[in-house]
Design a protein around this motif. Structure first.
Motif, mmCIF file in Angstrom:
data_model
loop_
_atom_site.group_PDB
_atom_site.id
_atom_site.type_symbol
_atom_site.label_atom_id
_atom_site.label_comp_id
_atom_site.label_asym_id
_atom_site.label_seq_id
_atom_site.Cartn_x
_atom_site.Cartn_y
_atom_site.Cartn_z
ATOM 1 N N SER A 1 0.793 -1.242 0.000
ATOM 2 C CA SER A 1 0.000 0.000 0.000
ATOM 3 C C SER A 1 0.820 1.284 0.000
ATOM 4 C CB SER A 1 -0.945 0.013 1.204
ATOM 5 O OG SER A 1 -0.187 -0.090 2.381
ATOM 6 N N ASN A 2 2.122 1.197 0.194
ATOM 7 C CA ASN A 2 2.913 2.432 0.254
ATOM 8 C C ASN A 2 3.683 2.674 -1.035
ATOM 9 O OD1 ASN A 2 3.080 3.902 3.062
ATOM 10 N ND2 ASN A 2 2.725 1.736 3.417
ATOM 11 N N LYS A 3 3.003 3.210 -1.992
ATOM 12 C CA LYS A 3 3.664 3.581 -3.249
ATOM 13 C C LYS A 3 3.742 5.110 -3.302
ATOM 14 C CE LYS A 3 3.843 -0.671 -4.845
ATOM 15 N NZ LYS A 3 5.054 -1.384 -4.541
ATOM 16 N N ASP A 4 4.944 5.587 -3.570
ATOM 17 C CA ASP A 4 5.127 7.044 -3.593
ATOM 18 C C ASP A 4 4.434 7.674 -4.793
ATOM 19 O OD1 ASP A 4 6.587 7.199 -1.325
ATOM 20 O OD2 ASP A 4 8.501 6.839 -2.343
ATOM 21 N N GLU A 5 3.805 8.802 -4.527
ATOM 22 C CA GLU A 5 3.213 9.542 -5.634
ATOM 23 C C GLU A 5 4.255 10.520 -6.162
ATOM 24 O OE1 GLU A 5 -0.480 11.450 -4.740
ATOM 25 O OE2 GLU A 5 -1.225 9.614 -3.812
ATOM 26 N N MET A 6 4.323 10.596 -7.478
ATOM 27 C CA MET A 6 5.325 11.465 -8.099
ATOM 28 C C MET A 6 4.774 12.896 -8.180
ATOM 29 S SD MET A 6 8.292 11.230 -9.223
ATOM 30 C CE MET A 6 9.289 12.524 -9.918
ATOM 31 N N PRO A 7 5.450 13.865 -7.588
ATOM 32 C CA PRO A 7 4.945 15.237 -7.690
ATOM 33 C C PRO A 7 5.269 15.841 -9.054
ATOM 34 C CG PRO A 7 6.975 15.206 -6.465
ATOM 35 C CD PRO A 7 6.695 13.782 -6.838
ATOM 36 N N SER A 8 4.637 16.941 -9.360
ATOM 37 C CA SER A 8 4.916 17.609 -10.629
ATOM 38 C C SER A 8 6.299 18.253 -10.559
ATOM 39 C CB SER A 8 3.862 18.684 -10.863
ATOM 40 O OG SER A 8 4.310 19.560 -11.851
ATOM 41 N N CYS A 9 6.974 18.309 -11.703
ATOM 42 C CA CYS A 9 8.318 18.912 -11.714
ATOM 43 C C CYS A 9 8.237 20.413 -11.444
ATOM 44 C CB CYS A 9 9.045 18.626 -13.013
ATOM 45 S SG CYS A 9 8.714 19.762 -14.346
ATOM 46 N N ARG A 10 7.026 20.953 -11.555
ATOM 47 C CA ARG A 10 6.861 22.381 -11.279
ATOM 48 C C ARG A 10 7.175 22.705 -9.821
ATOM 49 N NH1 ARG A 10 1.189 23.900 -13.800
ATOM 50 N NH2 ARG A 10 0.723 21.816 -13.101
ATOM 51 N N SER A 11 7.137 21.672 -9.012
ATOM 52 C CA SER A 11 7.415 21.919 -7.591
ATOM 53 C C SER A 11 8.884 22.223 -7.349
ATOM 54 C CB SER A 11 6.981 20.719 -6.762
ATOM 55 O OG SER A 11 7.678 19.576 -7.181
ATOM 56 N N VAL A 12 9.744 21.880 -8.291
ATOM 57 C CA VAL A 12 11.169 22.231 -8.119
ATOM 58 C C VAL A 12 11.694 23.102 -9.260
ATOM 59 C CG1 VAL A 12 11.847 20.310 -6.623
ATOM 60 C CG2 VAL A 12 11.849 20.000 -9.095
ATOM 61 N N ILE A 13 10.855 23.283 -10.277
ATOM 62 C CA ILE A 13 11.215 24.225 -11.335
ATOM 63 C C ILE A 13 10.069 25.237 -11.384
ATOM 64 C CG2 ILE A 13 11.871 24.495 -13.765
ATOM 65 C CD1 ILE A 13 12.442 21.493 -13.809
ATOM 66 N N GLY B 1 5.446 0.636 12.360
ATOM 67 C CA GLY B 1 6.627 0.946 11.544
ATOM 68 C C GLY B 1 6.602 0.202 10.218
ATOM 69 N N LEU B 2 6.170 -1.054 10.250
ATOM 70 C CA LEU B 2 6.135 -1.865 9.024
ATOM 71 C C LEU B 2 4.948 -1.484 8.140
ATOM 72 C CD1 LEU B 2 7.015 -5.432 10.360
ATOM 73 C CD2 LEU B 2 8.537 -3.710 9.456
ATOM 74 N N LEU B 3 3.847 -1.180 8.792
ATOM 75 C CA LEU B 3 2.633 -0.821 8.053
ATOM 76 C C LEU B 3 2.842 0.451 7.228
ATOM 77 C CD1 LEU B 3 -0.072 -2.273 8.052
ATOM 78 C CD2 LEU B 3 -0.873 -0.721 9.825
ATOM 79 N N PHE B 4 3.516 1.430 7.833
ATOM 80 C CA PHE B 4 3.763 2.685 7.120
ATOM 81 C C PHE B 4 5.169 2.725 6.516
ATOM 82 C CE2 PHE B 4 0.371 3.683 10.098
ATOM 83 C CZ PHE B 4 -0.531 4.306 9.265
ATOM 84 N N ARG B 5 5.859 1.620 6.596
ATOM 85 C CA ARG B 5 7.227 1.492 6.077
ATOM 86 C C ARG B 5 8.119 2.645 6.559
ATOM 87 N NH1 ARG B 5 7.671 -2.788 3.187
ATOM 88 N NH2 ARG B 5 9.631 -2.328 2.183
ATOM 89 N N ASN B 6 7.998 2.936 7.821
ATOM 90 C CA ASN B 6 8.771 4.001 8.434
ATOM 91 C C ASN B 6 9.308 3.484 9.778
ATOM 92 O OD1 ASN B 6 9.683 6.296 9.761
ATOM 93 N ND2 ASN B 6 8.108 7.585 8.878
ATOM 94 N N PRO B 7 10.578 3.068 9.805
ATOM 95 C CA PRO B 7 11.093 2.377 10.996
ATOM 96 C C PRO B 7 10.949 3.139 12.306
ATOM 97 C CG PRO B 7 12.710 2.363 9.230
ATOM 98 C CD PRO B 7 11.599 3.252 8.777
ATOM 99 N N SER B 8 11.058 4.471 12.250
ATOM 100 C CA SER B 8 11.054 5.207 13.515
ATOM 101 C C SER B 8 9.699 5.824 13.836
ATOM 102 C CB SER B 8 12.125 6.297 13.469
ATOM 103 O OG SER B 8 11.855 7.155 12.395
#
Lengths: 89, 399
Positions: B29-41, B317-324
């Motif tokens: 369930s934890n797939k990263d969403e790709m932001p628009s390149c406008r956010s850095v350009i 931690g495993l559910l959200f794939r975030n160890p801390s």
């Protein structure tokens, strides 16, 4: 004499132990509850970052860079056919 | 219905099953969403995928022509508690135009510190040819060095990617130096002392133990703030390994603990050089702390509550794939003076209790103890099962 002293010490220790239990146990259970609350808070901050004024810094969405105005961009690369200037190696 | 031992086995098996389930659900369930390149350009009107995972930000003019404003690429580098992912925008002159921290699994207080110190601004305007190395062109943030290094590595990766594909530059891949210093030497030394000190025949056990506890507290605690935490264990389960050259300490610490517990059934870390355990013992020595015996029933209740807290921190931690994410240790609060309100309250309680009760954190609150308990239990069951099967097989051969 020794037996009496032993009895006295046992009584004293048992009394001390009882007092200790009254103080130690609530503090330990209180800490456990606090930790559980902390875990819930952390997860809520992660799932809904706007809930608290300082959201957890995962899944950031802030932009770090200079403020760029329209004029800057148009002036800098005025010629629309201009290809990017490669940086010398 | 079941004896106590069987109940323990059933509950442990359920706990392990839910941990595996949390891992699978988290992975799916934890797939990263790709932001628009406008956010850095900034000011780019549209973004087009041009080369692999590189995006081109362009602006369209009224006459139909287009101007390339820059390119954006995502890159990640291993942080201390998992990957740190950044999105970097580079302009056609080969300079960093903007960056965005997409995701990370570092301890939040360190990232907050980095943000407060304006670390991200350091990268702006840097050429893609820059070394992007802490201590050279980028200044790291004190007490958040590992996170700053990971961010710098990720920015370097993204910049090199764009330099190679869009700017025609072939920059040499940097060779990371193996980092081996005081913490690494100290932990190896402490393992050696712990290994020999555990032996029954060792004569100077008390001196050796106090020596290693004080060194652990001073060097691994107050000086470097590098104790073993639940997030190390979660990182291991998630397969988030930091770069070995830069984080050799991580491998020595984590590998050492699991190796010794699994192979030798000994736990040198907790009793011999855990910095927080040592701090509690020092306080106990001052206050004359004794072991507290709450009685069998209450002890069981506290033991299972401690295990429940550790289990929930692992599962989350495993559910959200975030160890801390749900890691609740107060080590950083003591050694680095960083923590949230609740952590400060818990730390004060533990410090006060340590004066009267022997190691209250270790015995009733620490999430590491249940992990070690489970490893030992699994080890014991595995050995027993193997022995039973070996006997059965030998018997069947004899027959």
């Amino acid at each position: 004499m020794d037996a009496k002293y032993g009895e006295y010490m046992a009584k004293k220790n048992s009394k001390q132990h009882k007092i200790m239990s009254y103080i130690v146990l609530p503090l330990i259970i209180g800490s456990m509850i606090l930790i559980a609350v902390y875990q819930v808070q952390e997860v809520m901050d992660y799932v809904i970052p706007d809930l608290t004024p300082t959201p957890m810094a995962t899944q950031e969405s802030e932009y770090y860079g200079p403020e760029i105005k329209d004029e800057d961009i148009i002036e800098e690369w005025e010629d629309p056919t201009q290809t990017p200037t490669p940086v010398s190696n | 219905m079941f004896s106590k031992g069987k109940w323990e086995k059933v509950v442990t098996a359920i706990a392990l099953a839910t941990i595996i389930l949390a891992w699978i659900v988290g992975y799916l369930s934890n797939k990263d969403e790709m932001p628009s390149c406008r956010s850095v350009i900034p000011k780019a009107e549209s973004c087009e995928k041009v080369n692999g995972d590189i995006y081109e930000g362009i602006i369209r003019h009224e006459d139909g022509t287009e101007t390339v404003l820059g390119w954006a690429a995502v890159a990640q580098a291993p942080g201390y508690a998992g990957p740190v992912k950044v999105f970097v925008g580079i302009n056609p002159a080969g300079e960093v135009l903007g960056l965005r921290l997409l995701s990370h699994t570092e301890t939040p207080v360190y990232v907050e510190r980095i943000k407060e110190e304006d670390f991200f601004q350091e990268f702006m305007g840097h050429s893609v040819k820059s070394p992007f190395q802490l201590g050279e062109d980028i200044e790291g943030i004190t007490r958040a060095t590992l996170t700053s290094r990971a961010i710098t590595g990720a920015v370097r990766g993204a910049s090199r990617k764009i330099a190679g594909t869009q700017l025609g530059l072939h920059l040499e891949q940097e060779r990371k130096k193996v980092k081996f210093g005081v913490p690494e030497l100290t932990i190896i030394g402490l393992y050696i002392v712990g290994y020999f000190g555990h032996r029954r025949t060792f004569k100077h056990k008390k001196i050796a133990r106090w020596g290693s506890m004080l060194v652990g507290m001073g060097v691994l605690g107050f000086l470097y703030n590098l104790p073993f935490t639940l997030s190390h264990f979660n990182s291991l389960l998630l397969g988030y390994f930091p770069n070995w050259r830069e984080n050799m300490y991580w491998f020595i610490l984590v590998g050492g603990i699991f190796f010794v517990v699994t192979v030798d059934n000994k736990n040198p870390y907790c009793q011999w050089f855990c910095p927080f355990g040592a701090t509690q013992e020092c306080l106990g020595a001052i206050g004359g702390a004794n072991a507290w015996n709450p009685g069998r029933k209450l002890r069981d209740f506290l033991k299972w509550s401690q295990r429940l807290l550790a289990w929930s921190a692992i599962v989350l931690g495993l559910l959200f794939r975030n160890p801390s994410l749900a890691s609740y240790e107060v080590f950083g609060t003591l050694f680095a003076f960083q923590g949230e309100g609740v952590q400060w309250v818990v730390l004060i309680i533990v410090i006060l209790l340590s004066l009267f009760v022997r190691r209250p954190w270790c015995n009733y609150l620490c999430p590491i103890k249940p992990i070690i308990d489970v490893i030992r239990a699994v080890r014991r069951w595995t050995r027993n099962t193997v022995n039973i099967w070996r006997k059965r097989i030998l018997n069947s051969i004899k027959l």
